[in-house]
Design a protein around this motif. Sequence first.
Motif, PDB file in Angstrom:
ATOM      1  N   VAL A  56       0.844  -1.199   0.000  1.00 39.22           N
ATOM      2  CA  VAL A  56       0.000   0.000   0.000  1.00 39.22           C
ATOM      3  C   VAL A  56       0.881   1.251   0.000  1.00 39.22           C
ATOM      4  N   SER A  57       1.932   1.247   0.796  1.00 46.50           N
ATOM      5  CA  SER A  57       2.842   2.389   0.850  1.00 46.50           C
ATOM      6  C   SER A  57       3.499   2.629  -0.507  1.00 46.50           C
ATOM      7  N   ASP A  58       3.919   1.561  -1.175  1.00 48.17           N
ATOM      8  CA  ASP A  58       4.521   1.686  -2.509  1.00 48.17           C
ATOM      9  C   ASP A  58       3.508   2.232  -3.517  1.00 48.17           C
ATOM     10  N   ALA A  59       2.279   1.729  -3.478  1.00 39.88           N
ATOM     11  CA  ALA A  59       1.233   2.199  -4.391  1.00 39.88           C
ATOM     12  C   ALA A  59       0.905   3.662  -4.125  1.00 39.88           C
ATOM     13  N   LEU A  60       0.872   4.041  -2.854  1.00 35.42           N
ATOM     14  CA  LEU A  60       0.606   5.430  -2.493  1.00 35.42           C
ATOM     15  C   LEU A  60       1.697   6.343  -3.047  1.00 35.42           C
ATOM     16  N   SER A  61       2.936   5.944  -2.942  1.00 37.56           N
ATOM     17  CA  SER A  61       4.050   6.721  -3.500  1.00 37.56           C
ATOM     18  C   SER A  61       3.915   6.868  -5.007  1.00 37.56           C
ATOM     19  N   ARG A  62       3.575   5.772  -5.686  1.00 38.75           N
ATOM     20  CA  ARG A  62       3.404   5.836  -7.142  1.00 38.75           C
ATOM     21  C   ARG A  62       2.281   6.793  -7.524  1.00 38.75           C
ATOM     22  N   ALA A  63       1.158   6.709  -6.811  1.00 36.41           N
ATOM     23  CA  ALA A  63       0.013   7.584  -7.114  1.00 36.41           C
ATOM     24  C   ALA A  63       0.377   9.052  -6.899  1.00 36.41           C
ATOM     25  N   MET A  64       1.105   9.337  -5.831  1.00 34.96           N
ATOM     26  CA  MET A  64       1.469  10.724  -5.529  1.00 34.96           C
ATOM     27  C   MET A  64       2.451  11.298  -6.544  1.00 34.96           C
ATOM     28  N   ASN A  65       3.166  10.433  -7.244  1.00 39.36           N
ATOM     29  CA  ASN A  65       4.121  10.893  -8.250  1.00 39.36           C
ATOM     30  C   ASN A  65       3.516  10.970  -9.650  1.00 39.36           C
ATOM     31  N   MET A  66       2.237  10.637  -9.790  1.00 42.86           N
ATOM     32  CA  MET A  66       1.554  10.710 -11.082  1.00 42.86           C
ATOM     33  C   MET A  66       0.849  12.038 -11.232  1.00 42.86           C
ATOM     34  N   SER A  67       0.689  12.464 -12.466  1.00 39.53           N
ATOM     35  CA  SER A  67      -0.096  13.665 -12.760  1.00 39.53           C
ATOM     36  C   SER A  67      -1.510  13.227 -13.140  1.00 39.53           C
TER      37      SER A  67
END
Length: 124
Positions: A14-25
């Motif tokens: 979940v933490s990894d997915a959250l990081s990926r989402a926050m780095n997307m536009s």
Amino acid sequence: MSSTKRSIDQARDVSDALSRAMNMSFGREVTAYLTDAYLIAGCCIGVVHRHVRADVYGRFQDGHRVRTSDVLKAHEQGGFWALFTATGSLYVIVNFKKGGGRLSLDWLLKKRAKGIHATPVRIQ
């Protein structure tokens, strides 16, 4: 695998997915990111992360549950779901609640396609 190890692995995912989402536009400012999300009565409920209205009094702080206003539109982008609400917010679903969270989105989208109306804005 022990249940403790499984829980740690799930939290890491979940933490990894959250990081990926926050780095997307997503084309505009994201109001907040939601984990363990599910949709009910036209709105989304989930654990909030990085809400733009978080304040020093604890409102909208990371880890709190939040209920959005009615979801008017949703689309998938980069493995995440972007939800547009009646009050103009954009929420990004990072992951769904186990046991029906993803199905709850399918149900809402089917109902919206059939013409189910959202709650009037003055009630939001």
